[in-house]
Design an enzyme around this catalytic site. Structure first.
Site, PDB file in Angstrom:
ATOM      1  N   ILE A   1      16.172   3.696   3.704  1.00 30.34           N
ATOM      2  CA  ILE A   1      15.345   4.036   2.490  1.00 30.34           C
ATOM      3  C   ILE A   1      14.456   4.862   3.169  1.00 30.34           C
ATOM      4  O   ILE A   1      13.644   4.703   3.917  1.00 30.34           O
ATOM      5  CB  ILE A   1      14.729   2.863   1.963  1.00 30.34           C
ATOM      6  CG1 ILE A   1      15.671   1.584   1.593  1.00 30.34           C
ATOM      7  CG2 ILE A   1      13.887   3.306   0.662  1.00 30.34           C
ATOM      8  CD1 ILE A   1      16.707   1.966   0.496  1.00 30.34           C
TER       9      ILE A   1
ATOM     10  N   SER B   1       0.925  -1.338   0.065  1.00 27.85           N
ATOM     11  CA  SER B   1      -0.192  -0.097   0.084  1.00 27.85           C
ATOM     12  C   SER B   1       0.844   1.286   0.102  1.00 27.85           C
ATOM     13  O   SER B   1       0.443   2.257  -0.581  1.00 27.85           O
ATOM     14  CB  SER B   1      -1.210   0.003   1.031  1.00 27.85           C
ATOM     15  OG  SER B   1      -0.265  -0.391   2.316  1.00 27.85           O
TER      16      SER B   1
ATOM     17  N   TYR C   1      13.813  -6.976  15.416  1.00 29.75           N
ATOM     18  CA  TYR C   1      13.740  -6.677  13.936  1.00 29.75           C
ATOM     19  C   TYR C   1      14.982  -7.318  13.268  1.00 29.75           C
ATOM     20  O   TYR C   1      14.886  -8.116  12.180  1.00 29.75           O
ATOM     21  CB  TYR C   1      13.874  -5.134  13.600  1.00 29.75           C
ATOM     22  CG  TYR C   1      13.781  -4.672  12.236  1.00 29.75           C
ATOM     23  CD1 TYR C   1      12.580  -4.727  11.660  1.00 29.75           C
ATOM     24  CD2 TYR C   1      14.885  -4.212  11.631  1.00 29.75           C
ATOM     25  CE1 TYR C   1      12.512  -4.216  10.247  1.00 29.75           C
ATOM     26  CE2 TYR C   1      14.742  -3.975  10.237  1.00 29.75           C
ATOM     27  CZ  TYR C   1      13.556  -3.906   9.726  1.00 29.75           C
ATOM     28  OH  TYR C   1      13.567  -3.433   8.386  1.00 29.75           O
TER      29      TYR C   1
ATOM     30  N   ASP D   1      -3.649  -9.852   7.299  1.00 29.00           N
ATOM     31  CA  ASP D   1      -2.405  -9.843   8.370  1.00 29.00           C
ATOM     32  C   ASP D   1      -1.774 -10.949   7.769  1.00 29.00           C
ATOM     33  O   ASP D   1      -1.991 -12.099   8.200  1.00 29.00           O
ATOM     34  CB  ASP D   1      -3.061  -9.934   9.698  1.00 29.00           C
ATOM     35  CG  ASP D   1      -1.897 -10.118  10.742  1.00 29.00           C
ATOM     36  OD1 ASP D   1      -0.883 -10.050  10.217  1.00 29.00           O
ATOM     37  OD2 ASP D   1      -2.221  -9.984  11.879  1.00 29.00           O
TER      38      ASP D   1
ATOM     39  N   SER E   1      16.691  -6.908   5.435  1.00 28.46           N
ATOM     40  CA  SER E   1      17.497  -5.665   5.631  1.00 28.46           C
ATOM     41  C   SER E   1      18.979  -5.704   5.798  1.00 28.46           C
ATOM     42  O   SER E   1      19.146  -6.893   6.305  1.00 28.46           O
ATOM     43  CB  SER E   1      16.778  -5.117   6.831  1.00 28.46           C
ATOM     44  OG  SER E   1      17.637  -4.012   7.299  1.00 28.46           O
TER      45      SER E   1
HETATM   46  P1  NAP Z   1       6.407   1.326   5.537  1.00 26.10           P
HETATM   47  O1  NAP Z   1       6.481   2.466   4.877  1.00 26.10           O
HETATM   48  O2  NAP Z   1       6.101   1.188   7.104  1.00 26.10           O
HETATM   49  O3  NAP Z   1       5.150   0.063   5.193  1.00 26.10           O
HETATM   50  C1  NAP Z   1       4.899  -1.082   5.692  1.00 26.10           C
HETATM   51  C2  NAP Z   1       3.929  -1.786   4.885  1.00 26.10           C
HETATM   52  O4  NAP Z   1       3.708  -3.168   5.302  1.00 26.10           O
HETATM   53  C3  NAP Z   1       2.422  -1.120   4.691  1.00 26.10           C
HETATM   54  O5  NAP Z   1       2.035  -1.507   3.382  1.00 26.10           O
HETATM   55  C4  NAP Z   1       1.597  -1.872   5.500  1.00 26.10           C
HETATM   56  O6  NAP Z   1       0.417  -1.940   5.685  1.00 26.10           O
HETATM   57  C5  NAP Z   1       2.321  -3.241   5.677  1.00 26.10           C
HETATM   58  N1  NAP Z   1       1.920  -4.171   6.680  1.00 26.10           N
HETATM   59  C6  NAP Z   1       2.265  -3.806   8.068  1.00 26.10           C
HETATM   60  N2  NAP Z   1       1.942  -4.788   8.868  1.00 26.10           N
HETATM   61  C7  NAP Z   1       1.353  -5.577   8.325  1.00 26.10           C
HETATM   62  C8  NAP Z   1       0.738  -7.116   8.404  1.00 26.10           C
HETATM   63  N3  NAP Z   1       0.627  -7.532   9.616  1.00 26.10           N
HETATM   64  N4  NAP Z   1       0.224  -7.745   7.310  1.00 26.10           N
HETATM   65  C9  NAP Z   1       0.187  -7.171   5.879  1.00 26.10           C
HETATM   66  N5  NAP Z   1       0.973  -5.965   5.751  1.00 26.10           N
HETATM   67  C10 NAP Z   1       1.399  -5.248   6.814  1.00 26.10           C
HETATM   68  O7  NAP Z   1       7.692   0.390   5.399  1.00 26.10           O
HETATM   69  P2  NAP Z   1       8.897   0.385   4.303  1.00 26.10           P
HETATM   70  O8  NAP Z   1       9.796   1.253   4.970  1.00 26.10           O
HETATM   71  O9  NAP Z   1       7.983   0.625   2.962  1.00 26.10           O
HETATM   72  O10 NAP Z   1       9.269  -1.155   4.309  1.00 26.10           O
HETATM   73  C11 NAP Z   1       8.911  -2.174   3.561  1.00 26.10           C
HETATM   74  C12 NAP Z   1       9.963  -3.408   3.953  1.00 26.10           C
HETATM   75  O11 NAP Z   1      11.243  -3.242   3.654  1.00 26.10           O
HETATM   76  C13 NAP Z   1       9.846  -3.678   5.504  1.00 26.10           C
HETATM   77  O12 NAP Z   1       9.870  -5.361   5.334  1.00 26.10           O
HETATM   78  C14 NAP Z   1      11.062  -3.436   5.884  1.00 26.10           C
HETATM   79  O13 NAP Z   1      11.282  -4.038   7.040  1.00 26.10           O
HETATM   80  C15 NAP Z   1      12.123  -3.410   4.789  1.00 26.10           C
HETATM   81  N6  NAP Z   1      12.998  -2.464   5.130  1.00 26.10           N
HETATM   82  C16 NAP Z   1      12.702  -1.118   5.004  1.00 26.10           C
HETATM   83  C17 NAP Z   1      13.937  -0.182   5.137  1.00 26.10           C
HETATM   84  C18 NAP Z   1      13.993   1.181   5.230  1.00 26.10           C
HETATM   85  O14 NAP Z   1      14.798   1.951   5.206  1.00 26.10           O
HETATM   86  N7  NAP Z   1      12.580   1.812   4.952  1.00 26.10           N
HETATM   87  C19 NAP Z   1      15.203  -0.949   5.473  1.00 26.10           C
HETATM   88  C20 NAP Z   1      15.420  -2.123   5.219  1.00 26.10           C
HETATM   89  C21 NAP Z   1      14.639  -3.022   5.068  1.00 26.10           C
HETATM   90  P3  NAP Z   1      -0.919  -0.497   5.791  1.00 26.10           P
HETATM   91  O15 NAP Z   1      -0.220   0.651   4.767  1.00 26.10           O
HETATM   92  O16 NAP Z   1      -2.203  -1.067   5.410  1.00 26.10           O
HETATM   93  O17 NAP Z   1      -0.381  -0.245   7.238  1.00 26.10           O
END
Ligand code: NAP
Length: 241
Positions: free
Chosen positions: A184, A10, A151, A59, A138
């Site tokens: 990111i 999303s 995490y 979920d 990550s």
């Molecule tokens: P984000 O902006 O917080 O978005 C999280 C997404 O996960 C949202 O679409 C949320 O849905 C969904 N979500 C959360 N809990 C869920 C559940 N129980 N079931 C189904 N969907 C769920 O996160 P992001 O930064 O884009 O991160 C995406 C991935 O990249 C994650 O796995 C994160 O650990 C990884 N990552 C991110 C970074 C970074 O720097 N941002 C770095 C390393 C790894 P809703 O919109 O409905 O809440």
């Protein structure tokens, strides 16, 4: 048309992964957990690429939700050929203050969610003798990070899971890889204090934070035919951090 399912599609990184896959011609199913306004916007933007797109509320840590999601996607779009396990959360804190609930919920959504979705996807991929599974881990799952024991454990677990499933299903035409982002810019990192962000920036040789596109481009490659001989790998996308 091939079908891709992106969990946590999303917003943030998952949104741009969904858009890139739609641009590449995939019909896209976008899984979200509660943010309906965000997912509807992403669905609309994917449809503008001329493909079918649907949202599915689930979920990923709940087996009934996951199985219902795969049934819904199959009946609406067809069997999933590309699965991107991207849904993830953080609940940071030093070990001494980390509650059992905060440990469990991060492991359940990040690691168990990856297991449940992969298991639900694999039978149809085996039948088709073709599949692409891309797990978003990550860099801290490789390196560790203070304040993120839950995490980092979940993301390190995803790496072991990826390498194992790649070995089990390589002969069936299914590749399984992980992408390890660095820092990111999304809602997940926006909430970090400014001094923490500045400290990260100093460690990034390319001199900027990553954008969701940096991850989505690598995912698009791993989902493509061009990546048929790449499996069991962890691709670090960190700007050299
Ligand atoms: P984000 O902006 O917080 O978005 C999280 C997404 O996960 C949202 O679409 C949320 O849905 C969904 N979500 C959360 N809990 C869920 C559940 N129980 N079931 C189904 N969907 C769920 O996160 P992001 O930064 O884009 O991160 C995406 C991935 O990249 C994650 O796995 C994160 O650990 C990884 N990552 C991110 C970074 C970074 O720097 N941002 C770095 C390393 C790894 P809703 O919109 O409905 O809440």
């Amino acid at each position: 048309m091939s079908v891709a399912l992106v969990t946590g599609g999303s917003r943030g990184i998952g949104k741009v992964i969904s858009l890139n896959l739609a641009k590449a011609g995939f019909d896209v199913a976008i899984c979200y957990s509660g943010n309906e306004a965000a997912v509807l916007e992403t669905v609309t933007e994917c449809k503008e690429q001329g493909v079918q797109a649907i949202s599915v509320k689930a979920d990923v840590s709940n087996i009934d939700d996951v199985n219902a999601m795969f049934e819904e996607v199959k009946s609406s779009l067809g069997a999933v050929e590309v699965l991107v396990n991207n849904a993830g959360i953080t609940k940071d804190g030093l070990l001494i203050r980390m509650s059992e609930a905060d440990f469990d919920s991060v492991i359940d959504i990040n690691l168990k969610g990856t297991f449940l979705c992969t298991k639900a996807a694999i039978k149809d991929m085996m039948k088709a003798r073709h599949g692409r599974i891309i797990n978003i881990t990550s860099i801290v799952g490789v390196e560790g990070n203070p304040g993120q024991a839950n995490y980092c454990a979940s993301k390190a677990g995803i790496i072991g899971f990826t390498k194992s499933v790649a070995k089990e299903y390589g002969a069936k035409g299914i590749t399984v890889n992980a992408v390890a982002p660095g820092f990111i810019q999304t809602a997940m990192t926006d909430k970090l204090p400014d001094n923490v962000k500045e400290a990260y920036l100093k460690q990034i040789p390319v001199g900027r934070f990553g954008q969701p596109e940096d991850i989505a481009n690598v995912v698009e490659f791993l989902a493509s035919e061009k990546a048929a001989y790449v499996t069991g790998q962890v691709v670090e996308v960190t700007g050299g951090m």
